[in-house]
Design a protein around this motif. Structure first.
Motif, short mmCIF file in Angstrom:
data_model
loop_
_atom_site.label_atom_id
_atom_site.label_comp_id
_atom_site.label_asym_id
_atom_site.label_seq_id
_atom_site.Cartn_x
_atom_site.Cartn_y
_atom_site.Cartn_z
N SER A 179 0.83 -1.20 0.00
CA SER A 179 0.00 0.00 0.00
C SER A 179 0.87 1.26 0.00
O SER A 179 2.07 1.20 0.28
CB SER A 179 -0.90 0.01 1.24
N PHE B 85 0.70 3.61 2.14
CA PHE B 85 1.17 3.80 3.51
C PHE B 85 2.41 2.97 3.77
O PHE B 85 3.37 3.44 4.40
CB PHE B 85 0.07 3.43 4.50
N ASP B 86 2.42 1.72 3.31
CA ASP B 86 3.59 0.86 3.48
C ASP B 86 4.81 1.45 2.78
O ASP B 86 5.93 1.37 3.28
CB ASP B 86 3.31 -0.54 2.94
N GLU C 194 6.08 4.31 4.92
CA GLU C 194 6.74 3.79 6.12
C GLU C 194 8.11 3.20 5.79
O GLU C 194 9.09 3.43 6.51
CB GLU C 194 5.87 2.73 6.77
N ALA D 46 0.54 10.95 -0.03
CA ALA D 46 1.70 10.15 0.32
C ALA D 46 2.98 10.82 -0.16
O ALA D 46 3.99 10.86 0.56
CB ALA D 46 1.59 8.75 -0.27
N TYR E 108 4.11 13.58 2.21
CA TYR E 108 4.83 13.11 3.38
C TYR E 108 6.24 12.69 3.02
O TYR E 108 7.20 12.97 3.77
CB TYR E 108 4.07 11.96 4.05
N GLN F 83 -3.41 11.62 13.14
CA GLN F 83 -4.45 10.77 12.57
C GLN F 83 -5.44 11.58 11.71
O GLN F 83 -6.36 11.03 11.14
CB GLN F 83 -5.22 10.06 13.69
N PHE G 82 4.27 4.78 13.67
CA PHE G 82 3.24 4.62 12.66
C PHE G 82 2.01 3.92 13.24
O PHE G 82 0.90 4.13 12.78
CB PHE G 82 3.79 3.85 11.46
N LEU H 37 -1.74 5.23 12.76
CA LEU H 37 -2.82 4.38 12.27
C LEU H 37 -4.03 4.44 13.19
O LEU H 37 -5.15 4.18 12.77
CB LEU H 37 -2.34 2.93 12.15
#
Length: 265
Positions: free
Chosen positions: A2, A4-5, A8, A154, A157, A196, A245, A249
Protein backbone atom coordinates in the motif's frame (compact mmCIF):
# COMPACT_ATOMS: atom_id res chain seq x y z
CA UNK A 1 2.29 -2.88 -1.00
CA UNK A 2 0.00 0.00 0.00
CA UNK A 3 0.95 3.68 -0.27
CA UNK A 4 1.17 3.80 3.51
CA UNK A 5 3.59 0.86 3.48
CA UNK A 6 5.68 2.65 0.84
CA UNK A 7 5.87 5.79 3.01
CA UNK A 8 6.74 3.79 6.12
CA UNK A 9 9.49 1.90 4.28
CA UNK A 10 10.93 5.16 2.94
CA UNK A 11 10.98 6.69 6.43
CA UNK A 12 12.74 3.67 7.94
CA UNK A 13 15.35 3.61 5.18
CA UNK A 14 15.85 7.39 5.25
CA UNK A 15 16.36 7.24 9.00
CA UNK A 16 19.19 4.75 8.53
CA UNK A 17 20.89 6.76 5.77
CA UNK A 18 24.16 8.40 6.80
CA UNK A 19 25.26 9.81 3.44
CA UNK A 20 23.59 12.02 0.86
CA UNK A 21 24.24 9.44 -1.86
CA UNK A 22 22.13 6.89 0.06
CA UNK A 23 19.25 9.31 0.44
CA UNK A 24 19.41 10.36 -3.20
CA UNK A 25 19.06 6.71 -4.22
CA UNK A 26 16.10 6.22 -1.88
CA UNK A 27 14.40 9.36 -3.17
CA UNK A 28 14.95 8.35 -6.80
CA UNK A 29 13.31 4.98 -6.13
CA UNK A 30 10.43 6.61 -4.24
CA UNK A 31 9.69 8.94 -7.14
CA UNK A 32 8.81 6.00 -9.37
CA UNK A 33 6.81 4.25 -6.62
CA UNK A 34 4.57 7.30 -6.25
CA UNK A 35 3.95 7.71 -9.97
CA UNK A 36 6.43 10.47 -10.85
CA UNK A 37 9.49 10.70 -13.09
CA UNK A 38 11.58 13.48 -11.55
CA UNK A 39 12.28 15.07 -8.18
CA UNK A 40 13.94 18.24 -6.89
CA UNK A 41 14.78 18.71 -3.21
CA UNK A 42 16.22 22.17 -2.67
CA UNK A 43 16.68 25.14 -0.39
CA UNK A 44 15.94 28.38 -2.20
CA UNK A 45 18.92 30.56 -1.38
CA UNK A 46 20.27 33.85 -2.59
CA UNK A 47 23.02 32.51 -4.80
CA UNK A 48 24.88 35.82 -4.68
CA UNK A 49 25.35 35.52 -0.91
CA UNK A 50 28.77 34.24 0.27
CA UNK A 51 28.82 30.43 0.72
CA UNK A 52 25.01 30.27 0.47
CA UNK A 53 24.96 27.87 -2.47
CA UNK A 54 27.55 25.59 -0.87
CA UNK A 55 25.58 25.38 2.37
CA UNK A 56 22.17 24.82 0.79
CA UNK A 57 20.56 21.43 0.37
CA UNK A 58 20.08 20.41 -3.22
CA UNK A 59 19.23 17.26 -5.17
CA UNK A 60 17.67 17.60 -8.62
CA UNK A 61 17.16 14.91 -11.26
CA UNK A 62 15.20 16.95 -13.80
CA UNK A 63 15.97 16.29 -17.51
CA UNK A 64 19.46 17.48 -18.51
CA UNK A 65 18.02 19.65 -21.31
CA UNK A 66 15.80 21.54 -18.87
CA UNK A 67 18.54 22.02 -16.30
CA UNK A 68 20.93 23.33 -18.95
CA UNK A 69 18.30 25.74 -20.26
CA UNK A 70 17.56 27.01 -16.76
CA UNK A 71 21.25 27.80 -16.24
CA UNK A 72 21.84 29.35 -19.66
CA UNK A 73 18.79 31.63 -19.49
CA UNK A 74 19.05 32.42 -15.78
CA UNK A 75 15.57 31.13 -15.06
CA UNK A 76 16.21 30.21 -11.42
CA UNK A 77 15.71 33.71 -10.03
CA UNK A 78 12.32 34.03 -11.76
CA UNK A 79 11.09 30.48 -11.12
CA UNK A 80 7.27 30.68 -10.75
CA UNK A 81 7.23 27.54 -8.57
CA UNK A 82 9.62 29.21 -6.12
CA UNK A 83 7.46 32.33 -6.14
CA UNK A 84 4.40 30.20 -5.36
CA UNK A 85 6.30 28.50 -2.50
CA UNK A 86 6.78 31.91 -0.94
CA UNK A 87 3.03 32.51 -1.05
CA UNK A 88 1.67 29.08 -0.07
CA UNK A 89 2.15 26.99 3.05
CA UNK A 90 0.22 24.10 1.45
CA UNK A 91 1.46 21.70 -1.22
CA UNK A 92 0.26 22.54 -4.73
CA UNK A 93 0.18 21.27 -8.31
CA UNK A 94 2.08 23.35 -10.84
CA UNK A 95 -1.14 23.87 -12.78
CA UNK A 96 -2.39 25.75 -9.69
CA UNK A 97 0.50 28.25 -9.71
CA UNK A 98 -1.46 30.92 -11.67
CA UNK A 99 -4.05 30.81 -8.88
CA UNK A 100 -1.39 31.35 -6.20
CA UNK A 101 0.57 34.13 -7.91
CA UNK A 102 0.00 36.44 -10.85
CA UNK A 103 2.37 35.25 -13.56
CA UNK A 104 4.47 37.80 -15.41
CA UNK A 105 5.69 37.32 -18.99
CA UNK A 106 9.02 35.88 -17.85
CA UNK A 107 7.34 33.28 -15.65
CA UNK A 108 4.94 32.26 -18.42
CA UNK A 109 7.99 31.83 -20.66
CA UNK A 110 9.61 29.56 -18.05
CA UNK A 111 6.56 27.31 -17.79
CA UNK A 112 6.36 27.03 -21.58
CA UNK A 113 10.08 26.27 -21.89
CA UNK A 114 9.84 23.56 -19.22
CA UNK A 115 7.06 21.85 -21.13
CA UNK A 116 9.04 22.08 -24.37
CA UNK A 117 11.90 20.28 -22.60
CA UNK A 118 9.62 17.40 -21.66
CA UNK A 119 8.48 18.53 -18.21
CA UNK A 120 4.79 17.93 -17.50
CA UNK A 121 2.70 18.47 -14.40
CA UNK A 122 4.44 18.80 -11.05
CA UNK A 123 3.60 18.74 -7.35
CA UNK A 124 5.54 20.92 -4.91
CA UNK A 125 5.71 20.70 -1.13
CA UNK A 126 6.91 23.98 0.47
CA UNK A 127 9.04 23.40 3.58
CA UNK A 128 9.61 26.21 6.05
CA UNK A 129 12.03 25.59 8.91
CA UNK A 130 12.32 28.70 11.14
CA UNK A 131 15.76 30.25 10.92
CA UNK A 132 16.65 28.46 7.67
CA UNK A 133 16.19 29.14 3.97
CA UNK A 134 12.80 28.28 2.47
CA UNK A 135 12.90 24.75 1.08
CA UNK A 136 10.77 22.61 -1.17
CA UNK A 137 10.44 19.12 -2.57
CA UNK A 138 8.96 18.92 -6.05
CA UNK A 139 7.82 15.82 -7.91
CA UNK A 140 7.23 15.98 -11.67
CA UNK A 141 6.06 13.78 -14.51
CA UNK A 142 7.02 13.71 -18.17
CA UNK A 143 4.94 15.77 -20.58
CA UNK A 144 1.94 13.79 -21.77
CA UNK A 145 1.47 11.81 -18.55
CA UNK A 146 -1.28 12.38 -15.97
CA UNK A 147 -0.70 12.91 -12.26
CA UNK A 148 -2.22 10.20 -10.05
CA UNK A 149 -3.97 12.47 -7.56
CA UNK A 150 -4.64 9.71 -5.05
CA UNK A 151 -0.87 9.46 -4.55
CA UNK A 152 -0.32 13.14 -3.74
CA UNK A 153 -0.87 12.95 0.06
CA UNK A 154 1.70 10.15 0.32
CA UNK A 155 4.12 12.08 -1.90
CA UNK A 156 3.72 15.11 0.36
CA UNK A 157 4.83 13.11 3.38
CA UNK A 158 7.76 11.61 1.48
CA UNK A 159 8.87 15.11 0.48
CA UNK A 160 8.81 16.31 4.09
CA UNK A 161 10.54 13.16 5.36
CA UNK A 162 13.23 13.45 2.69
CA UNK A 163 13.96 17.07 3.54
CA UNK A 164 14.19 16.25 7.23
CA UNK A 165 16.53 13.32 6.49
CA UNK A 166 18.82 15.60 4.48
CA UNK A 167 18.92 18.07 7.36
CA UNK A 168 19.85 15.29 9.78
CA UNK A 169 22.66 14.08 7.52
CA UNK A 170 23.99 17.62 7.16
CA UNK A 171 23.87 18.15 10.92
CA UNK A 172 25.71 14.87 11.48
CA UNK A 173 28.35 15.83 8.92
CA UNK A 174 28.85 19.05 10.87
CA UNK A 175 29.18 17.09 14.12
CA UNK A 176 25.97 18.67 15.43
CA UNK A 177 23.05 16.82 16.97
CA UNK A 178 19.63 18.13 17.92
CA UNK A 179 18.29 16.83 21.21
CA UNK A 180 14.84 15.27 20.97
CA UNK A 181 12.35 17.79 22.37
CA UNK A 182 10.44 16.58 25.43
CA UNK A 183 6.64 16.71 25.10
CA UNK A 184 4.16 16.70 27.95
CA UNK A 185 1.59 13.95 28.11
CA UNK A 186 -1.17 16.16 26.75
CA UNK A 187 1.04 17.49 23.95
CA UNK A 188 1.79 13.88 22.99
CA UNK A 189 -1.91 12.92 23.06
CA UNK A 190 -2.88 15.91 20.92
CA UNK A 191 0.00 15.25 18.50
CA UNK A 192 -0.99 11.61 17.98
CA UNK A 193 -4.62 12.48 17.32
CA UNK A 194 -3.64 15.36 15.01
CA UNK A 195 -1.37 12.94 13.11
CA UNK A 196 -4.45 10.77 12.57
CA UNK A 197 -6.06 13.75 10.81
CA UNK A 198 -8.46 14.70 13.59
CA UNK A 199 -9.60 18.31 14.01
CA UNK A 200 -9.04 20.35 17.16
CA UNK A 201 -12.75 20.00 17.94
CA UNK A 202 -12.65 16.20 17.63
CA UNK A 203 -9.47 15.96 19.72
CA UNK A 204 -11.09 18.11 22.41
CA UNK A 205 -14.09 15.77 22.52
CA UNK A 206 -11.89 12.67 22.80
CA UNK A 207 -9.65 14.09 25.53
CA UNK A 208 -12.30 16.00 27.47
CA UNK A 209 -10.58 19.37 27.15
CA UNK A 210 -11.45 22.58 25.32
CA UNK A 211 -10.72 23.20 21.65
CA UNK A 212 -8.54 26.17 22.58
CA UNK A 213 -6.52 23.99 24.98
CA UNK A 214 -5.93 21.49 22.15
CA UNK A 215 -4.73 24.32 19.92
CA UNK A 216 -2.38 25.55 22.64
CA UNK A 217 -0.89 22.06 23.14
CA UNK A 218 -0.26 21.64 19.40
CA UNK A 219 1.28 25.10 19.12
CA UNK A 220 3.51 24.38 22.14
CA UNK A 221 4.69 21.13 20.54
CA UNK A 222 5.44 23.01 17.30
CA UNK A 223 7.51 25.55 19.23
CA UNK A 224 9.45 22.78 20.98
CA UNK A 225 10.26 21.25 17.61
CA UNK A 226 10.76 24.67 16.00
CA UNK A 227 8.49 23.91 13.05
CA UNK A 228 5.87 25.98 11.27
CA UNK A 229 3.20 23.42 10.39
CA UNK A 230 1.46 20.35 11.79
CA UNK A 231 2.78 18.22 8.94
CA UNK A 232 6.36 19.13 9.84
CA UNK A 233 5.60 18.43 13.49
CA UNK A 234 4.39 14.92 12.66
CA UNK A 235 7.41 14.33 10.41
CA UNK A 236 9.89 15.38 13.10
CA UNK A 237 8.11 13.35 15.80
CA UNK A 238 8.12 10.23 13.63
CA UNK A 239 11.81 10.66 12.80
CA UNK A 240 12.61 11.01 16.49
CA UNK A 241 10.46 7.96 17.34
CA UNK A 242 8.48 10.26 19.61
CA UNK A 243 5.42 8.75 17.92
CA UNK A 244 5.13 5.63 15.77
CA UNK A 245 3.24 4.62 12.66
CA UNK A 246 1.06 2.48 14.93
CA UNK A 247 0.06 5.70 16.71
CA UNK A 248 -0.75 7.37 13.39
CA UNK A 249 -2.82 4.38 12.27
CA UNK A 250 -4.91 5.02 15.37
CA UNK A 251 -5.40 1.57 16.87
CA UNK A 252 -7.55 1.69 20.01
CA UNK A 253 -4.70 0.68 22.28
CA UNK A 254 -2.20 2.98 20.62
CA UNK A 255 -3.56 6.32 21.66
CA UNK A 256 -7.25 7.01 22.07
CA UNK A 257 -7.94 4.75 24.99
CA UNK A 258 -4.60 5.05 26.72
CA UNK A 259 -3.19 8.59 26.90
CA UNK A 260 0.45 8.50 27.85
CA UNK A 261 1.21 9.23 31.47
CA UNK A 262 3.47 12.24 31.77
CA UNK A 263 3.40 15.76 33.11
CA UNK A 264 -0.05 17.34 33.56
CA UNK A 265 -1.64 19.99 31.35
Amino acid sequence: MSLFDEVEQFVKSANRATRMSELEGLLTDAVEAFGFDHVALVQHVNLSAPDAAAQALQFINYPDAWRALMRSRGYLGDDPVLAACQKSAAAFLWSEVPRIIKLNARQEEILGAANACGMGEGFTVPINVPGEFLGSCSFAIRAGRTVQRERLPAAQYVGCFAFEAVRRIRLAEGAQREARPALTGRQFDCLVLAAQGRSDWHIAQLLGISRETVHQHIEAAKRRYQVASRTQLVVRALFDSQITFADVLGSAAASRGKPRAASPD
